[in-house]
Structure formats: C-alpha cells, structure tokens
Design a protein around this motif. Structure first.
Motif, PDB file in Angstrom:
ATOM      1  N   HIS A  47      66.480  18.577  28.523  1.00 46.12           N
ATOM      2  CA  HIS A  47      67.758  19.296  28.543  1.00 46.12           C
ATOM      3  C   HIS A  47      67.611  20.484  29.479  1.00 46.12           C
ATOM      4  O   HIS A  47      66.838  21.398  29.217  1.00 46.12           O
ATOM      5  N   LEU A  48      68.359  20.478  30.575  1.00 43.55           N
ATOM      6  CA  LEU A  48      68.282  21.535  31.575  1.00 43.55           C
ATOM      7  C   LEU A  48      69.454  22.493  31.444  1.00 43.55           C
ATOM      8  O   LEU A  48      70.595  22.062  31.262  1.00 43.55           O
ATOM      9  N   ALA A  49      69.164  23.768  31.558  1.00 39.16           N
ATOM     10  CA  ALA A  49      70.208  24.787  31.639  1.00 39.16           C
ATOM     11  C   ALA A  49      70.203  25.350  33.058  1.00 39.16           C
ATOM     12  O   ALA A  49      69.164  25.782  33.553  1.00 39.16           O
ATOM     13  N   VAL A  50      71.347  25.305  33.714  1.00 35.92           N
ATOM     14  CA  VAL A  50      71.492  25.871  35.062  1.00 35.92           C
ATOM     15  C   VAL A  50      72.442  27.057  34.928  1.00 35.92           C
ATOM     16  O   VAL A  50      73.609  26.889  34.575  1.00 35.92           O
ATOM     17  N   ALA A 105      70.184  14.102  35.151  1.00 32.10           N
ATOM     18  CA  ALA A 105      69.687  15.080  34.187  1.00 32.10           C
ATOM     19  C   ALA A 105      70.778  15.482  33.194  1.00 32.10           C
ATOM     20  O   ALA A 105      71.971  15.456  33.511  1.00 32.10           O
ATOM     21  N   ASN A 106      70.361  15.840  31.997  1.00 33.64           N
ATOM     22  CA  ASN A 106      71.263  16.353  30.972  1.00 33.64           C
ATOM     23  C   ASN A 106      71.414  17.853  31.215  1.00 33.64           C
ATOM     24  O   ASN A 106      70.562  18.642  30.821  1.00 33.64           O
ATOM     25  N   VAL A 107      72.489  18.242  31.895  1.00 35.43           N
ATOM     26  CA  VAL A 107      72.638  19.616  32.378  1.00 35.43           C
ATOM     27  C   VAL A 107      73.713  20.350  31.598  1.00 35.43           C
ATOM     28  O   VAL A 107      74.814  19.836  31.388  1.00 35.43           O
ATOM     29  N   THR A 108      73.378  21.562  31.173  1.00 35.56           N
ATOM     30  CA  THR A 108      74.349  22.493  30.611  1.00 35.56           C
ATOM     31  C   THR A 108      74.423  23.693  31.544  1.00 35.56           C
ATOM     32  O   THR A 108      73.398  24.164  32.041  1.00 35.56           O
ATOM     33  N   PHE A 109      75.627  24.176  31.758  1.00 37.37           N
ATOM     34  CA  PHE A 109      75.811  25.226  32.764  1.00 37.37           C
ATOM     35  C   PHE A 109      76.601  26.402  32.218  1.00 37.37           C
ATOM     36  O   PHE A 109      77.526  26.236  31.424  1.00 37.37           O
ATOM     37  N   ASP A 123      65.296  22.826  27.474  1.00 40.01           N
ATOM     38  CA  ASP A 123      63.861  22.652  27.702  1.00 40.01           C
ATOM     39  C   ASP A 123      63.424  23.321  28.999  1.00 40.01           C
ATOM     40  O   ASP A 123      62.304  23.837  29.105  1.00 40.01           O
ATOM     41  N   VAL A 124      64.290  23.278  29.996  1.00 41.32           N
ATOM     42  CA  VAL A 124      64.006  23.867  31.303  1.00 41.32           C
ATOM     43  C   VAL A 124      65.221  24.690  31.717  1.00 41.32           C
ATOM     44  O   VAL A 124      66.364  24.249  31.555  1.00 41.32           O
ATOM     45  N   VAL A 125      64.969  25.875  32.249  1.00 45.84           N
ATOM     46  CA  VAL A 125      66.051  26.762  32.672  1.00 45.84           C
ATOM     47  C   VAL A 125      65.904  27.067  34.159  1.00 45.84           C
ATOM     48  O   VAL A 125      64.829  27.470  34.612  1.00 45.84           O
ATOM     49  N   LEU A 126      66.974  26.856  34.913  1.00 46.41           N
ATOM     50  CA  LEU A 126      67.020  27.233  36.323  1.00 46.41           C
ATOM     51  C   LEU A 126      68.013  28.378  36.474  1.00 46.41           C
ATOM     52  O   LEU A 126      69.187  28.239  36.117  1.00 46.41           O
ATOM     53  N   GLN A 171      66.601  38.797  32.795  1.00 50.73           N
ATOM     54  CA  GLN A 171      65.731  39.233  31.693  1.00 50.73           C
ATOM     55  C   GLN A 171      66.135  38.564  30.371  1.00 50.73           C
ATOM     56  O   GLN A 171      65.282  38.160  29.589  1.00 50.73           O
ATOM     57  N   ASP A 172      67.436  38.419  30.130  1.00 49.36           N
ATOM     58  CA  ASP A 172      67.901  37.751  28.917  1.00 49.36           C
ATOM     59  C   ASP A 172      67.482  36.289  28.904  1.00 49.36           C
ATOM     60  O   ASP A 172      67.072  35.750  27.867  1.00 49.36           O
ATOM     61  N   ALA A 173      67.573  35.630  30.067  1.00 52.96           N
ATOM     62  CA  ALA A 173      67.199  34.219  30.148  1.00 52.96           C
ATOM     63  C   ALA A 173      65.713  34.050  29.897  1.00 52.96           C
ATOM     64  O   ALA A 173      65.278  33.136  29.179  1.00 52.96           O
ATOM     65  N   VAL A 174      64.900  34.902  30.483  1.00 53.16           N
ATOM     66  CA  VAL A 174      63.444  34.807  30.293  1.00 53.16           C
ATOM     67  C   VAL A 174      63.069  35.108  28.841  1.00 53.16           C
ATOM     68  O   VAL A 174      62.231  34.426  28.250  1.00 53.16           O
TER      69      VAL A 174
END
Length: 228
Positions: A123-126, A162-166, A191-194, A224-227
């Motif tokens: 699950h990717l977050a862009v 990819a299963n992308v949420t934006f 699972d992965v954040v871009l 900083q919030d994303a990390v």
C-alpha cells in the motif's frame, strides 16, 4: 550596467556595450530598449558604421547557418508535428534521460529501487503538493506539454498496478493551508510513503529569487509529520 551605476543612461550603455564587443541585447517587454539608442550613438560619433557592421556580421552568419533565411521546404524540421515529437522512440529516450538524471542521496536498507512486481502487494501513499499536480512539475523556461503526456508521481505509480492512496496536504507549492489530519490518515495506513516537495515556478523563477533555501510554507512540517 545602468542598474549597477556603471552608466547613467541607455545611450551611454549602448555605446559602452557596442565598444566592448556586445552585439546582442536580451530584452523583453521594454518599449525603448538599450540598443534602440545605437542610431543616436552613431550620429554623435560615439561608434562607427564599420564597428556596427563588425558586430552584426556574426549574428547574421549564425542565423544563416541555422537556416533562418532558407525556404520552409529546405527545413527538415518544418514538417515535424506532435506525432513525431511524442513518438514512442522519443518518449523512451525522455524516460531514459529522466532515470539517469536522478541523484540518490541516501538509500537506507536498500529501499530503492521499488520493483513493479512487488508493488501490487504493498500500500503506497503518495503525498505532497507535487505528487499529482501536473502544472507545477515544470521549471522556468519549460515547454508547454500536452496534458496527456504528463505523468505525475501518482499517475506513474498507478500505471504500475500499485495500490496508491494520495493526498496533497496542501494544494499548491506555497503550502499556506496545510491539512495535517488528512496527511496523517493517509500515511498511517501505508507500507511505503513517497513525499513530493519542492518549489516550482509559483515560488521562484527568473527575477523572483528567494532569500533562503527553506521549503516554502508548511512543507517542512508536512515532511516531518509524514516521517513521524
């Protein structure tokens, strides 16, 4: 030169420039540019006709070599259209150039490259103002591309299955209005954040420089919030 007080008028600037060997003025939107004063400088004897000929000759020589005075039928580029410019061969070459231009500063635990065969199970977050905004992806002096050929990070990843949420977090690069709650929700389930941040022509262009290298607006807070 006028702005730096080396000269005191456009006429003086034209004389100093031509005498120094300058044969081309880059000006835009000026009703009365510097080199428009060359005839007056010539009449006053500040420059000579032979000097003007010497300055103009290489300009026209270059223009002739570029084919500017050739009939259109002699110009092989006059028959090109978007079907040629956006041909698969050209687009593949552009892709290759883009891939080779990336600079990887850090690759903790070999996270990169992401492999397409693994993306379907993740699950990717862009996120970020540059994640899915085609307008801001091009810098100053960029061409105006056809929208159908613009691939944002979000669009590119979705094309790989990819299963992308934006979420943008903020709608534009200045990032004055930041939606922290939405960002935390999207990132927390991934699972992965871009994270796609930057400046773009909204923030800086020629004649619109910044006084520091900080990320604009709330972009640093978004990162900083994303990390976290």
């Amino acid at each position: 030169m006028l702005g730096h007080h080396y000269t005191h008028s456009f006429l003086e600037t034209a004389v100093a420039s031509v005498n120094a060997g300058c044969n081309l003025e880059l000006s835009y939107g000026m009703r009365n540019n510097v080199f428009m004063h060359i005839p007056q400088a010539l009449a006053m004897g500040n420059i000579t006709l032979q000097m003007l000929r010497d300055r103009v000759r290489p300009l026209f020589y270059t223009r002739m070599r570029l084919g500017e005075f050739d009939p259109p039928a002699m110009n092989p580029y006059s028959s090109l259209d978007l079907s040629v410019v956006q041909s698969p061969e050209h687009r593949n070459l552009s892709l290759e150039a883009a891939v080779k231009s990336f600079v990887l500063l850090k690759n903790v635990r070999g996270t990169l490259p992401l492999r397409a065969r693994d993306l379907s199970s993740q699950h990717l977050a862009v996120v970020g103002p540059f994640a899915d905004n085609p307008r801001v992806l091009f810098g100053d002096y960029a061409p105006v591309p056809e929208p159908q050929y613009i691939y944002t990070p979000r669009r590119g990843l979705e094309m790989l299955g990819a299963n992308v949420t934006f979420t943008a977090g903020c709608s534009e690069p200045w990032c004055q209005q930041y939606s922290r709650a939405e960002l935390v929700r999207v990132v927390g389930a991934a699972d992965v954040v871009l994270i796609c941040l930057g400046t773009g022509v909204d923030v800086e262009t020629e004649a619109k420089d910044r006084s520091d290298l900080s990320l604009p607006g709330h972009q640093l807070e978004l990162l900083q919030d994303a990390v976290q």
